[in-house]
Write an enzyme that holds these catalytic residues in place. Structure first.
Site, PDB file in Angstrom:
ATOM      1  N   ASP A  62       0.838  -1.200   0.000  1.00 17.37           N
ATOM      2  CA  ASP A  62       0.000   0.000   0.000  1.00 17.37           C
ATOM      3  C   ASP A  62       0.872   1.248   0.000  1.00 17.37           C
ATOM      4  OD1 ASP A  62      -2.255  -1.486   0.115  1.00 17.37           O
ATOM      5  OD2 ASP A  62      -2.627  -1.195   2.259  1.00 17.37           O
ATOM      6  N   ASP A  68       0.479   8.557   7.716  1.00 15.20           N
ATOM      7  CA  ASP A  68       0.426   7.128   8.087  1.00 15.20           C
ATOM      8  C   ASP A  68       1.592   6.796   9.018  1.00 15.20           C
ATOM      9  OD1 ASP A  68      -1.734   6.103   6.483  1.00 15.20           O
ATOM     10  OD2 ASP A  68      -0.452   6.171   4.718  1.00 15.20           O
ATOM     11  N   GLU A  90      -1.280  -1.875  10.561  1.00 15.88           N
ATOM     12  CA  GLU A  90      -1.315  -1.928   9.101  1.00 15.88           C
ATOM     13  C   GLU A  90       0.046  -1.549   8.511  1.00 15.88           C
ATOM     14  OE1 GLU A  90      -4.388   0.299   7.037  1.00 15.88           O
ATOM     15  OE2 GLU A  90      -3.635  -0.459   5.139  1.00 15.88           O
ATOM     16  N   GLU A  91       0.786  -0.720   9.238  1.00 10.45           N
ATOM     17  CA  GLU A  91       2.057  -0.226   8.692  1.00 10.45           C
ATOM     18  C   GLU A  91       3.248  -1.135   8.991  1.00 10.45           C
ATOM     19  OE1 GLU A  91       1.752   2.038   6.561  1.00 10.45           O
ATOM     20  OE2 GLU A  91      -0.311   2.512   7.109  1.00 10.45           O
ATOM     21  N   ASP A 109      -5.208   0.193  12.758  1.00 12.28           N
ATOM     22  CA  ASP A 109      -4.958   0.872  11.493  1.00 12.28           C
ATOM     23  C   ASP A 109      -4.720   2.326  11.898  1.00 12.28           C
ATOM     24  OD1 ASP A 109      -4.990   2.178   9.096  1.00 12.28           O
ATOM     25  OD2 ASP A 109      -6.926   1.396   8.419  1.00 12.28           O
ATOM     26  N   LEU A 111      -3.940   5.137  10.446  1.00 13.46           N
ATOM     27  CA  LEU A 111      -4.535   6.245   9.692  1.00 13.46           C
ATOM     28  C   LEU A 111      -5.359   5.667   8.551  1.00 13.46           C
ATOM     29  CD1 LEU A 111      -4.483   8.916   7.780  1.00 13.46           C
ATOM     30  CD2 LEU A 111      -4.391   9.225  10.250  1.00 13.46           C
ATOM     31  N   ASP A 112      -6.647   5.550   8.808  1.00 10.67           N
ATOM     32  CA  ASP A 112      -7.538   5.001   7.795  1.00 10.67           C
ATOM     33  C   ASP A 112      -7.995   6.106   6.843  1.00 10.67           C
ATOM     34  OD1 ASP A 112      -9.424   2.963   6.719  1.00 10.67           O
ATOM     35  OD2 ASP A 112     -10.891   4.412   7.440  1.00 10.67           O
ATOM     36  N   GLU A 272      -9.444  -3.761  10.450  1.00  4.11           N
ATOM     37  CA  GLU A 272     -10.515  -2.937   9.875  1.00  4.11           C
ATOM     38  C   GLU A 272     -11.877  -3.645  10.052  1.00  4.11           C
ATOM     39  OE1 GLU A 272      -8.451  -0.128   6.531  1.00  4.11           O
ATOM     40  OE2 GLU A 272      -8.803  -2.189   5.885  1.00  4.11           O
TER      41      GLU A 272
HETATM   42  O1  F6P Z   1      -8.255   1.578   4.349  1.00  2.00           O
HETATM   43  C1  F6P Z   1      -8.723   1.468   3.099  1.00  2.00           C
HETATM   44  C2  F6P Z   1      -9.588   2.634   2.625  1.00  2.00           C
HETATM   45  O2  F6P Z   1      -8.891   3.857   2.643  1.00  2.00           O
HETATM   46  C3  F6P Z   1     -10.920   2.807   3.375  1.00  2.00           C
HETATM   47  O3  F6P Z   1     -10.882   3.778   4.369  1.00  2.00           O
HETATM   48  C4  F6P Z   1     -11.880   3.182   2.276  1.00  2.00           C
HETATM   49  O4  F6P Z   1     -13.176   2.692   2.561  1.00  2.00           O
HETATM   50  C5  F6P Z   1     -11.301   2.487   1.052  1.00  2.00           C
HETATM   51  O5  F6P Z   1      -9.923   2.302   1.285  1.00  2.00           O
HETATM   52  C6  F6P Z   1     -11.492   3.280  -0.212  1.00  2.00           C
HETATM   53  O6  F6P Z   1     -11.108   2.508  -1.274  1.00  2.00           O
HETATM   54  P1  F6P Z   1     -11.285   2.949  -2.819  1.00  2.00           P
HETATM   55  O7  F6P Z   1     -10.263   4.031  -3.039  1.00  2.00           O
HETATM   56  O8  F6P Z   1     -11.008   1.699  -3.596  1.00  2.00           O
HETATM   57  O9  F6P Z   1     -12.681   3.456  -3.004  1.00  2.00           O
HETATM   58 MN    MN Z   2      -7.666   1.653   6.513  1.00  4.34          MN
END
Ligand code: F6P
Ligand code: MN
Length: 345
Positions: A62, A68, A90-91, A109, A111-112, A272
């Protein structure tokens, strides 16, 4: 000064002399403190050196942003001195074993929603607290139903902390003046039947039939089999979508799809989907892969992905029904069967 209970006061009754509950309470307090520091960074943005630019990739491939990395450091520092057996982030490629004899282990996670950082949109932190089994390295090889606590923080116009200790869901809002979280919602209940859906619709051509059928039913609104008009939202931050669902209901989907690497969707089970599923169920909602309850799943690997469909219970059940009864999905997908279709009376 406002009169709401602080997070600390709310948790005072928790724990007593039970080392497991005491460890949970300390970990939640430390995570809340870390969230206040991360909230400062997200608010100051470029002024705090946060650019939202990619800095490289984590070991799972990622894109990693500066926030992050900073958020991960802040949380690890906050938890480092506590009685915690194992940390998973996650990191980080692998588990970090701290004190294998300690009663709890924490996955997070940091920084989501990090693709939102430089657009000034909501991002967040998610965490899951597990009891440590006798083999500490298996801390995250347990079903989601084993979680002792789970929570997430949304760094949005307000910084909000959502928490479950397995007895309902509380929402706390950061008081920026006093630098403490205060209780602003308790025993949160998700409306059982709602008319708002969230999915990244740009992937429609890659979805499998049940998901396409469900979303088509939403799009057909009052003219379709569902008989109700729907509204759509997609923020691109799991934490923000989950918060919205807790407040006013709806359904969120990140299903598996036919793109390379997306067979099991995008979201990660350990830090998550498991915590979100725990919170959503504790608020009366549902969380499923379409075929299985998320809290029943036992992770095979630390960074395993999983399809996640969660929200208002009736909406989630309808989606599950489409997975288990393919005829329903087929029928819904055929425009001829809508209210205005040829075969509809
Ligand atoms: O952690 C993954 C994430 O950032 C989520 O917060 C979010 O729902 C998803 O990815 C968004 O994914 P995409 O860019 O494919 O829509
Ligand atoms: Mn996330």
């Amino acid at each position: 000064m406002s009169q709401e209970l602080t997070l600390q006061q709310r948790m005072d009754g928790e724990g007593g002399s039970d080392p497991l509950r005491r460890a949970v309470k300390e970990a939640v307090a430390a995570l809340a403190q870390a969230a206040i520091d991360i909230s400062d960074l997200t608010c100051r943005g470029a002024l705090a050196g946060i650019t939202g630019k990619a800095q490289g990739r984590n070991t799972d491939g990622d894109v990693q942003k500066d926030l992050d990395v900073r958020a991960d450091q802040i949380i690890r520092e906050a938890l480092g001195a506590l009685p915690i057996a194992v940390l998973a982030s996650e990191e980080m490629a692998d588990l970090e074993i701290l004190n294998p004899a300690a009663p709890i282990s924490v996955a997070f996670d940091p920084l989501d929603g990090s693709s939102n950082i430089n657009t000034n949109m909501s991002v967040g932190t998610i965490f899951s607290i597990m009891p440590t089994p006798s083999d500490a390295s298996a801390a995250f090889v347990q079903p989601g139903s084993a979680q002792l606590a789970a929570g997430f923080v949304v760094y949005g116009p307000q910084t909000s902390l959502v928490l479950t200790l397995g007895q309902g869901v509380d929402i706390f809002t950061l008081d920026r003046v006093e630098r403490v979280f205060k209780l602003t919602g308790s025993t949160v209940q998700i409306p059982p039947n709602a008319t708002e859906f969230a999915i990244n619709a740009s992937n429609r051509r890659h979805w499998d039939l049940p998901v396409r059928a469900y979303i088509d039913e939403c799009l057909m609104g009052a003219d379709g089999m569902g008989g109700k008009d729907f509204n759509m939202r997609w923020i691109g931050s799991l934490v923000a979508e989950a918060f919205r669902i807790l407040i006013r209901g709806g359904i969120f989907l990140y299903p598996g799809d036919a793109r390379d690497g997306y067979e099991e969707g995008r979201l990660r089970l350990v830090y998550e989907a498991h915590p979100m599923a725990f919170i959503i169920e504790q608020a009366g909602g549902g969380a499923t892969t379409g075929r299985q309850r998320v809290l029943d799943l036992v992770p095979r690997t630390l960074h395993q992905r999983v399809p996640l469909i969660m929200g208002s219970i009736k909406n989630v059940q309808r989606l599950e029904h489409m997975h288990t009864a393919p005829d329903v999905a087929l029928e819904t997908n055929a425009p001829l069967f809508g209210h205005r279709g040829l075969f509809r009376v």
